[in-house]
Every structure is written in structure tokens, then in C-alpha cells.
Design an enzyme around this catalytic site. Structure first.
Site, PDB file in Angstrom:
ATOM      1  N   ASP A 116       0.760 -11.727   4.468  1.00 17.55           N
ATOM      2  CA  ASP A 116      -0.123 -12.699   3.691  1.00 17.55           C
ATOM      3  C   ASP A 116       0.634 -13.311   2.726  1.00 17.55           C
ATOM      4  OD1 ASP A 116      -2.198 -10.168   4.014  1.00 17.55           O
ATOM      5  OD2 ASP A 116      -2.580 -12.010   5.067  1.00 17.55           O
TER       6      ASP A 116
ATOM      7  N   HIS B 101       2.633  -2.568   1.778  1.00 17.28           N
ATOM      8  CA  HIS B 101       1.861  -2.413   3.316  1.00 17.28           C
ATOM      9  C   HIS B 101       2.002  -0.690   3.607  1.00 17.28           C
ATOM     10  CE1 HIS B 101       1.100  -2.712   7.660  1.00 17.28           C
ATOM     11  NE2 HIS B 101       0.855  -3.817   7.249  1.00 17.28           N
TER      12      HIS B 101
END
Ligand code: SDX
Length: 433
Positions: free
Chosen positions: A368, A310
Site C-alpha cells: 500500500d 506486515h
């Protein structure tokens, strides 16, 4: 908005010239160096192509601390909101920056419920697509077309129209999304029902058929609502930045949200939830994990560990933690005791988080990684995963859009560049080249 406090100045000396740049401080998080006057003072731009060190705006909606793994909306942690709130209550919080009292929440729920139908002629938009069209393509088309059907809420300078457009988008996304799924499987569309909650209505429109009643279990409805909460907003991510930039030109809110959906679709962003399931299917068995981890590290191999890493979180994404916990509960509710996909995902996480490559780069599971396992267990095809992300993120996108439009200092966003092309040269006719 600029409620920021000045917290000193930064001194920059360049080409023998010294400029003082104000340092601004928010309520928490990194301070910023205000470079708005840098070009006029030095003739130079800042350079930050993927905005790793750039604050594009100020905002009061969502705070993230990537080092610690904190996500809060209006000061409330995502863990508390996911555990105790509802998606519509979080929508209200994002739109108005305060949690509503009981009467206000009831009124908001009623407003959203009574905007959930879409113009009957919008049905015709679906039949223009092939049945095997990716539902995200359908979403971009249908949501973009909303400005043609709801023209009476496109005047961005009218606060009432801004609010109605916000309500319409939040209310109609479940209907538009469910119909995209129904169209892909050749089943009839179901209309929303005003006696159902937001998430129950969506599940019924998605999985129900006219031939019989469909009543999802309260545990599945709760899991759906929690997934929507976890995906509602996330500071200035790529799709939100797209919505803000589109909105800064004065484009209508429906067009801006369609632009956000387009950006979210990318596998590096919201498309990752679909890519995670495809990756797990590709890995197939835990014995194959080491081979795929090696591929993920190989710069010459395009394979990446989807659902990992991320730009902001250099710790565990708090949303992934909530999803991992609720995955167990949902699978148990569905009687899926030992889902091989979940076992494979947990084994992959365990091995990756012991591998120096991932540990050194602080690559942890993101939102996700686990969401797709729950969505698949509920019955959604992988092609619908990013649609569900877009449905939920519409709340954040439209709240961020509204915040920007209501900022009196708002101007059109217009970045510059570092030019690397040819300097001036004369045109030469084709026969002389
Ligand atoms: C979302 O921004 C948001 O808030 C987004 C989001 C939201 O709610 O809006 O949180 C939703 O988009 C979550 C992210 C979903 N995407 C994925 O899961 C796709 C896989 N992840 C990667 O593509 C990547 O981690 C990104 C895109 C998420 C972040 O990319 P960055 O910040 O540009 O990081 P990077 O590519 O510079 O990586 C740094 C290093 C590199 O190695 P080195 O060059 O230093 O040797 O880490 C490596 C990368 O190669 N790396 C990975 C990796 N992610 C980064 N290596 C293997 N697998 C990965 N997944």
C-alpha cells in the site's frame, strides 16, 4: 484437498496426559501440527486470537515467504507475472492453477468481456446512496445485491454455476467500481465496450464521458493492469479469510465477496492505501518526517506509519518493490517529473529504514505504500484506492472461495474461545440489584 504429507508427530504432554499430534508438510513453507483432534483428546483448545501461528486451511494458489520477501501464484513469482503476464491471465491461473495456452486465454478473455455489463436495474441501486457516500460502501451494497440479480449462479454445489459466478464477479467489478466513481462525481455512467481490454475498459468507464472519446495511453493501461496483478491474491489475509469463513456456511459467492470487501476496507488492511496518501498529506514536507516517526513509535499515539509493516513480510514486500519501480515510469509518462508526494514517500522510506525502531521490528514498506502515489497520478481520488484493491482482489477471493468449496473435506468454520466471563449466578430483579 489434504495432499499434505505426514512428516512425523509432535508430542504434547499436558495435565499428565501425552498426546501425539501428526505433523503435516506441504510442497514448501512451514510444516503444520495437525491439532484437529486436540480437543477430543485433551479437552483443551489451541489459543491464537489473531491467527499469528495458525494455518486455517491448505491451499495451492499462492505462496508467501515473509522472511525472504517471496510471493508466487501457482509457482510463478509476482515479479515475473507483473512483468510478463496480464491481469486476466493471472485470474485464469488463480481459478485453474495453470497458465492457459493462447487459445484458452483468448477464450477466457472473450468470456470475461461478454460478462462485463451489469443488469440494467442495478443502476437504480446507486441512486439510493448519497453522492458523497464512500465508494466502498457502494461496492459492498451493489456487490451484495448481485445475488438478487444473478440468482442462476448461486448454487454452490453446481460446478458450472460456481464458474459462471466467478466469471461474472471478475467481469463486472470494473463496471460496478467505475460507476461508483461516476456516481460520486455526478457524471453519467458509461457502458463497457467489447473492443477494449479489461484495464482499458475500466479506465474508459472511469474517466471517459459521453461527450468525447477517451483513450488512455498504453503506458497507463499497462500500469493499471500491473497494479491489478499485484493486488490479485495474497494467501489467507484478513479479507480472504472472511470470504472463506462466509463461504464455509454455504453463503452464495456474491454475499461472500461483499463480506470480503467490508473487511478489506479497514485501514489496517486494504484501506491503508488511502491512509498512506492522507498520511503523506499530513506530513506535508520532509522536514516534518522526524516528528511523525516519533509519533509512530509512541504507544500512546494512535498514529502509525501507514503502508509500513506486515503480519507476514518481515522483509521488503515484493509488490512494493515492483510498484516503486513502476511509479517512476508512470509519473514520467504523465509528465509528472518531480512529484512531491513520491519524493516525500521515498525520503520517508529512507529515513524509516535507517531507524532502529523500524529495523528491529522489520517494518518495511508494503503493497500500500507506493500504490496510492501511482493511482493519484493516474487521476483517482483517494476514496477510490481501496475500491481498486477490491476490484483486483476479487480474483483471489473468488479463487480461494472456489478452492474451498471444491475441497471434499470442507466443513463450516466454527472457532471456539477462552471464556473469561461470569460463572453461573442467579437472576436478581431490578429492585434488588
Ligand atoms: C495489507 O495480510 C495481508 O497479506 C494483507 C495484504 C494483502 O495483500 O492482503 O498484504 C494487504 O493489508 C497490507 C498492510 C496494510 N496496512 C498498513 O500499512 C497499516 C500499517 N501497518 C500496521 O497496522 C501493521 O503493520 C499491520 C496491521 C500491517 C501488521 O500488524 P501486526 O502483524 O499485528 O504487527 P503488530 O501490530 O503486532 O506490530 C509489531 C510491532 C508493534 O510494536 P511493539 O509492540 O513490538 O513495540 O511493530 C509496530 C507495532 O506497534 N508496528 C508499527 C507499524 N506496524 C507495526 N509501528 C509503527 N507503524 C507501523 N505501521
Amino acid at each position: 484437498m489434504s495432499d499434505a504429507k505426514t512428516a512425523g508427530t509432535a508430542t504434547l504432554t499436558v495435565d499428565g496426559q501425552t498426546v501425539e499430534l501428526p505433523i503435516l508438510e506441504g510442497t514448501e513453507g512451514p510444516k503444520v501440527i495437525d491439532v484437529r483432534k486436540l480437543y477430543s483428546q485433551t479437552g483443551m483448545f489451541t489459543y491464537d486470537p489473531s491467527y499469528t501461528s495458525t494455518a486455517s486451511c491448505d491451499s495451492a494458489l499462492t505462496y508467501i515467504d515473509g522472511e525472504v520477501g517471496i510471493l508466487r501464484h501457482g509457482g510463478y513469482t509476482i515479479e515475473q507475472l507483473a512483468g510478463e503476464s496480464s491481469f486476466l491471465e493471472v485470474c485464469y491461473l488463480l481459478l485453474h492453477r495453470e497458465l492457459p495456452d493462447a487459445a484458452t486465454l483468448q477464450d477466457f478473455e472473450h468470456t470475461i468481456t461478454y460478462h462485463s455489463m451489469i443488469h440494467e436495474q442495478m443502476r437504480n441501486l446507486y441512486s439510493g446512496f448519497r453522492r458523497d457516500a464512500h465508494p466502498m460502501a457502494v461496492m459492498i451494497g451493489v456487490v451484495g445485491a448481485m445475488s438478487a440479480f444473478y440468482h442462476d449462479s448461486t448454487d454452490i454445489n453446481d460446478p458450472q454455476q460456481r464458474l459462471i459466478a466467478s466469471h461474472r464477479l471478475i467481469a463486472k467489478m470494473p463496471t460496478i467500481a467505475a460507476w461508483a466513481y461516476k456516481y460520486s462525481v455526478g457524471q453519467p455512467f458509461l457502458y463497457p465496450r467489447n473492443d477494449l481490454s479489461y484495464s482499458e475498459n475500466f479506465l474508459r468507464m472511469t474517466f471517459g464521458v459521453p461527450a468525447e472519446e477517451y483513450v488512455p495511453s498504453p503506458a497507463i493501461v499497462d500500469a493499471m493492469d500491473k497494479i491489478f496483478i499485484l493486488h490479485a491474491d495474497h494467501e489467507q489475509n484478513a479479507s480472504t479469510s472472511t470470504v472463506r469463513l462466509a463461504g464455509s456456511s454455504g453463503a452464495n459467492p456474491f454475499a461472500c465477496i461483499a463480506a470480503g470487501i467490508a473487511t478489506l476496507w479497514g485501514p489496517a488492511h486494504g484501506g491503508a492505501n488511502q491512509a498512506v496518501l492522507e498520511m503523506l498529506d499530513q506530513i506535508g514536507h520532509k522536514d516534518n518526517i522526524p516528528e511523525f516517526l516519533e509519533r509512530a513509535k509512541d504507544k500512546d499515539d494512535p498514529f502509525r506509519l501507514m503502508g509500513f509493516g506486515h503480519r507476514v513480510y518481515k522483509n521488503y514486500d515484493p509488490r512494493a518493490g515492483v510498484l516503486k519501480k513502476s511509479a517512476d515510469a508512470v509519473l514520467e509518462e504523465l509528465g509528472v517529473d518531480d512529484d512531491p508526494l513520491l519524493e516525500l514517500a521515498m525520503e520517508l522510506e529512507k529515513i524509516a529504514l535507517e531507524d532502529p525502531y523500524f529495523v528491529d521490528r522489520k517494518l518495511f514498506p508494503n503493497v500500500d505504500f507506493y500504490s496510492g502515489i501511482i493511482l493519484k497520478a493516474i487521476g483517482f481520488p483517494t476514496s477510490m484506492f481501496t475500491v481498486l484493491f477490491a476490484l483486483a482482489r476479487t480474483a483471489g477471493w473468488i479463487a480461494q472461495w472456489k478452492e474451498m468449496i471444491e475441497d471434499p473435506d470442507q466443513r463450516i468454520g466454527r472457532p471456539r474461545q477462552l471464556y473469561l466471563g461470569s460463572t453461573e449466578r442467579n437472576y436478581v430483579s431490578p429492585d434488588k440489584r
